[in-house]
Enzyme design. Structure first.
Site, PDB file in Angstrom:
ATOM      1  N   HIS A 119       0.758  -1.211   0.160  1.00  0.00           N
ATOM      2  CA  HIS A 119       0.018  -0.096  -0.167  1.00  0.00           C
ATOM      3  C   HIS A 119       0.785   1.099   0.044  1.00  0.00           C
ATOM      4  O   HIS A 119       0.911   2.138   1.029  1.00  0.00           O
ATOM      5  CB  HIS A 119      -0.885   0.001   1.144  1.00  0.00           C
ATOM      6  CG  HIS A 119      -1.973  -1.079   1.178  1.00  0.00           C
ATOM      7  ND1 HIS A 119      -2.679  -1.186   0.207  1.00  0.00           N
ATOM      8  CD2 HIS A 119      -2.005  -2.220   1.874  1.00  0.00           C
ATOM      9  CE1 HIS A 119      -3.725  -2.298   0.470  1.00  0.00           C
ATOM     10  NE2 HIS A 119      -3.069  -2.924   1.583  1.00  0.00           N
ATOM     11  N   GLU A 235      -6.556 -11.686   5.067  1.00  0.00           N
ATOM     12  CA  GLU A 235      -7.481 -10.737   4.843  1.00  0.00           C
ATOM     13  C   GLU A 235      -8.644 -10.829   4.223  1.00  0.00           C
ATOM     14  O   GLU A 235      -9.409  -9.796   3.433  1.00  0.00           O
ATOM     15  CB  GLU A 235      -6.848  -9.404   4.295  1.00  0.00           C
ATOM     16  CG  GLU A 235      -5.855  -9.808   3.109  1.00  0.00           C
ATOM     17  CD  GLU A 235      -4.803  -8.867   2.876  1.00  0.00           C
ATOM     18  OE1 GLU A 235      -4.794  -7.749   3.269  1.00  0.00           O
ATOM     19  OE2 GLU A 235      -3.619  -9.002   2.640  1.00  0.00           O
ATOM     20  N   ASP A 261      -9.298  -5.133   5.031  1.00  0.00           N
ATOM     21  CA  ASP A 261      -9.655  -5.709   3.973  1.00  0.00           C
ATOM     22  C   ASP A 261     -10.744  -7.025   4.099  1.00  0.00           C
ATOM     23  O   ASP A 261     -11.604  -7.220   3.337  1.00  0.00           O
ATOM     24  CB  ASP A 261      -8.276  -6.413   3.159  1.00  0.00           C
ATOM     25  CG  ASP A 261      -7.558  -5.495   2.229  1.00  0.00           C
ATOM     26  OD1 ASP A 261      -8.431  -4.911   1.474  1.00  0.00           O
ATOM     27  OD2 ASP A 261      -6.528  -5.779   2.098  1.00  0.00           O
TER      28      ASP A 261
END
Length: 344
Positions: A119, A235, A261
Site C-alpha cells: 500500500h 484478509e 480488507d
C-alpha cells in the site's frame, strides 16, 4: 566519499583503524562499500611495500577487515519472540522517502519495522534506505511485498538483498501461497533463495574476520535460515477458511489478520470495529494460536492494543501515518479550543 578518503596508508595508520565502520552504515551504499574495500586493500598493499615504513600498532599484525557490527539477521531475538508467542510491537510505514522516523522508532524501542511495499509506491531501492536507517538503530525490518506477483521468489529477493530480515506475504489464501514465500526467504535445503554476497552477509566479507573468529558463507546461511522471518496476512473469508492448511506449512512465524480488507470482503468496508468483523478476527486468532503460531493484529491506538492483547494476539502493529495524523490532529484541536475560548 569521506570514507574512501579516510582509507589511506595502511590499516595500522588509518585514522579509522580504531573505529567501527559498519557495512550497514547509511553513508555507504552497496557500490560504495565495494569501492571502499578495494581502496582499503590497495592502500594496505602499497603502504606495506614501502622500505622504511614502520608501525607499532597492534593492527599491523592483522590486515583483515574488521566487521564487529553485524546485521540484525545475526540476532535471533525477534524470531525467538515470535516462535515463543511473546508480545511484539511493530510499526507499518509507507513513508518510504523518510528515514528519520525509522530511526526514531528504533530509538523508542519498537520491536520491528514493517516496510510496506503493497500500500505504497515503495520499491526495493527506497526500502533499502529504510532498512539502512533501521539497522543503524538496531531495528529489524520486515517487508510486506505487493500482491499479485507471479514470481514471488524473484520479487521477494530484491527486498532480501536490500537487507530485510523477513518477508510478509499479503492476501494469503492457501498452503501453496505459504510454500512460495518460504521458498523465497529460506536457503536450501529449506527453500530456494539464491545465494550471493549481499548486505545481510557483509558481501561475503564475514569470513575474513568476525570479531575473533572466521565465519564462512555456510555459517551465514545457517544463521539466515535460523533467524529470517516468514509472515503471512489473511484478509478475506477465503483466507480464514484456509487457515488449517496455511498453518500446516512449516517455517511460518506469524499470521497477521488484516481487519480492513476483511471488512471489505464482508461487505462492511472500513468498519474494522464492527462486531461481526471483530468476531471473525477473534476466531481467526484463536485458530492461529491453537496451531502454536503467533497471531497478529492492527493497533491504531492504545485502546486497540489493549483490546486485542486481551484477546490473545501477540504481534501488534501500529501505523506510522496514523501516528502522525493523530499527533497533528491533537495539537490542532487543542490550539483551536484555546483560541476559540479567548485564550482560556
Amino acid at each position: 566519499l569521506l570514507c574512501v578518503i579516510a582509507v589511506r596508508s595502511c590499516c595500522c595508520c588509518n585514522p579509522l583503524a580504531g573505529q567501527v565502520l559498519p557495512m550497514t552504515s547509511p553513508l555507504i551504499s552497496s557500490s560504495a562499500s565495494r569501492l571502499l574495500i578495494r581502496h582499503y586493500r590497495l592502500a594496505t598493499v602499497t603502504a606495506t611495500k614501502k622500505k622504511h615504513h614502520r608501525c607499532t600498532s597492534n593492527n599491523a599484525q592483522n590486515n583483515k577487515i574488521s566487521l564487529p557490527e553485524q546485521h540484525s539477521l545475526s540476532n535471533g531475538t525477534l524470531r525467538h519472540k515470535l516462535r515463543t508467542g511473546q508480545p511484539t510491537l511493530g510499526v507499518v510505514t509507507g513513508f518510504h522517502n523518510d528515514t528519520d522516523h525509522v530511526e526514531t522508532l528504533g530509538l523508542l524501542g519498537y520491536d520491528f519495522l514493517w516496510a510496506d511495499a503493497e500500500h505504497s509506491t515503495a520499491n526495493a531501492s527506497t526500502v533499502a534506505n529504510l532498512i539502512l536507517a533501521a539497522e543503524r538503530r538496531g531495528l529489524p525490518t520486515l517487508v510486506r511485498i505487493g500482491y499479485g506477483y507471479q514470481n514471488v521468489i524473484g520479487h521477494s529477493q530484491k527486498f532480501l538483498v536490500a537487507g530485510a530480515q523477513g518477508i510478509i506475504l499479503p492476501q494469503c489464501e492457501s498452503a501453496d501461497d505459504v510454500h512460495k514465500i518460504v521458498d523465497a526467504v529460506k536457503f536450501p535445503p529449506i527453500g530456494r533463495r539464491g545465494l550471493a554476497g549481499e548486505r545481510w552477509n557483509s558481501w561475503g566479507l564475514s569470513g575474513q574476520n568476525n570479531g575473533g573468529g572466521d565465519v564462512t558463507l555456510a555459517d551465514c546461511v545457517r544463521t539466515s535460515n535460523d533467524n529470517s522471518i516468514v509472515g503471512v496476512v489473511v484478509e478475506s473469508r477465503r483466507g480464514i477458511e484456509a487457515l488449517d492448511e496455511i498453518l500446516s506449512v512449516e517455517h511460518i512465524d506469524f499470521v497477521f489478520v488484516a481487519p480492513t480488507d476483511l471488512s471489505a470482503d464482508m461487505g462492511l468496508h472500513g468498519q474494522i470495529r464492527h462486531p461481526d468483523v471483530v468476531d471473525m478476527v477473534d476466531k481467526a486468532g484463536q485458530t492461529i494460536r491453537a496451531a502454536g503460531v503467533s497471531s497478529g493484529m492492527l493497533a491504531l491506538n492504545g485502546d486497540d492494543y489493549v483490546k486485542y492483547r486481551q484477546l490473545g494476539f501477540q504481534v501488534m502493529v501500529g501505523v506510522a501515518h496514523t501516528m502522525f495524523a493523530e499527533g497533528a490532529r491533537s495539537l490542532k484541536s487543542r490550539a483551536e479550543d484555546y483560541e476559540s475560548s479567548g485564550g482560556e
